[in-house]
Write an enzyme that holds these catalytic residues in place. Structure first.
Site, PDB file in Angstrom:
ATOM      1  N   HIS A 281     157.110  15.628  23.373  1.00 11.30           N
ATOM      2  CA  HIS A 281     157.781  16.768  22.761  1.00 11.30           C
ATOM      3  C   HIS A 281     157.932  17.899  23.772  1.00 11.30           C
ATOM      4  O   HIS A 281     157.339  17.858  24.849  1.00 11.30           O
ATOM      5  CB  HIS A 281     156.997  17.277  21.544  1.00 11.30           C
ATOM      6  CG  HIS A 281     157.185  16.436  20.317  1.00 11.30           C
ATOM      7  ND1 HIS A 281     156.451  15.293  20.094  1.00 11.30           N
ATOM      8  CD2 HIS A 281     158.028  16.563  19.261  1.00 11.30           C
ATOM      9  CE1 HIS A 281     156.831  14.755  18.938  1.00 11.30           C
ATOM     10  NE2 HIS A 281     157.785  15.507  18.426  1.00 11.30           N
TER      11      HIS A 281
ATOM     12  N   LYS B 117     155.524  22.947  21.724  1.00 10.75           N
ATOM     13  CA  LYS B 117     154.816  22.367  20.569  1.00 10.75           C
ATOM     14  C   LYS B 117     153.326  22.649  20.694  1.00 10.75           C
ATOM     15  O   LYS B 117     152.729  22.450  21.750  1.00 10.75           O
ATOM     16  CB  LYS B 117     155.082  20.867  20.482  1.00 10.75           C
ATOM     17  CG  LYS B 117     154.540  20.245  19.202  1.00 10.75           C
ATOM     18  CD  LYS B 117     155.102  18.847  18.979  1.00 10.75           C
ATOM     19  CE  LYS B 117     154.544  18.199  17.719  1.00 10.75           C
ATOM     20  NZ  LYS B 117     154.870  18.984  16.499  1.00 10.75           N
TER      21      LYS B 117
END
Length: 269
Positions: free
Chosen positions: A157, A161
């Site tokens: 990600h 995040k």
């Protein structure tokens, strides 16, 4: 013709919030009824559609009660603390909820389940239709590959995040463990370093990558003798999450109470 479903978007000025506002604006059966953001957001007071070049006549606000008054469903992709506060307000107004927030503790999930007894709620760590189809495929694969295959979950990600592994990776782990007759808490391995010894064949490993602007990549590797099977999903944008969220909101219009997942929304049970 039925009246459009009235939706409220939490985190309306964020990346996911803007995508949701745009998807709602493009739908004939939905209307944006409210747009929420933090009290310190510089976007407060702005039209929720200004950032996408499609004014909606709805100003972004931090006033929960004002945003939720007269709404049907809240869509929330924020953080656990914010989501909990939003649900408390939803309970006051009888508003249903689609929750894509991740990182909840077991106790916080119990709070959401209690809310769902009064107002129907869809809770899923990933609203993508494709990801939820992959979860179904993983269940089938794990049952067939229950012996002689080592299982690893790899996820990547963007740099912003804040939780790891991702909620989607953990849900994949839960699906895999259940298919194998195990508890994820008993067989998950989240880190390896130094002299680890041979791999325990009963474990499910997790690897986490964070960097750049990666929207979300997930791969489950079944590594056997002489062959490897990989089941992957890669998100090129947040549009898939937005469309899945709208499907979840439409599903909630058909039920009055209960806690549901995307497998219920997509009839994958």
């Amino acid at each position: 013709m039925n009246a459009p479903l009235r939706l409220v978007v939490a985190g309306a000025s964020g990346r996911m919030g803007r995508m949701l506002v745009e998807a709602i604006a493009a739908a004939d059966d939905l209307v944006l009824a409210g747009a929420l953001d933090r009290a310190d957001s510089p976007a407060l007071g702005e039209d929720a559609g200004a950032a996408i070049g499609r004014p909606q006549g709805v100003a972004i606000t931090a006033d929960l009660d004002a945003a939720l008054a007269g709404a049907d469903v809240l869509i929330d992709f924020t953080r656990p603390e914010g989501t909990r506060a939003h649900l408390a307000a939803c309970a006051r107004h009888g508003v249903k909820a689609v929750i894509g927030t991740t990182g909840f503790s077991a106790a916080q999930k119990a709070e959401i389940a209690a809310h769902a007894e009064r107002c129907a709620t869809v809770l899923a760590p990933n609203m993508s239709v494709g990801v939820n189809v992959v979860l179904k495929l993983l269940d089938v694969a794990a049952r067939a590959l229950d012996t002689g295959y080592d299982i690893e979950v790899i996820e990547a990600h963007h740099r912003h995040k804040v939780d790891a592994p991702s909620g989607t990776a953990l849900q994949m782990g839960e699906v895999l463990a259940a298919a194998l007759g195990r508890r994820l808490a008993d067989c998950a391995v989240y880190a390896r370093e130094g002299h680890t010894g041979e791999r325990d064949p009963s474990t499910i490993g997790f690897s986490t990558i964070r960097g750049g602007d990666i929207v979300g990549d997930h791969t489950v590797l079944f590594a056997g003798t002489g062959e490897r099977i990989e089941i992957s999903h890669r998100s090129g944008s947040r549009a898939g999450y937005a469309q899945g969220s709208l499907r979840a909101a439409r599903f909630l219009a058909t039920v009055s109470s209960g806690l549901y997942g995307m497998d219920d929304v997509l009839n994958l049970r």
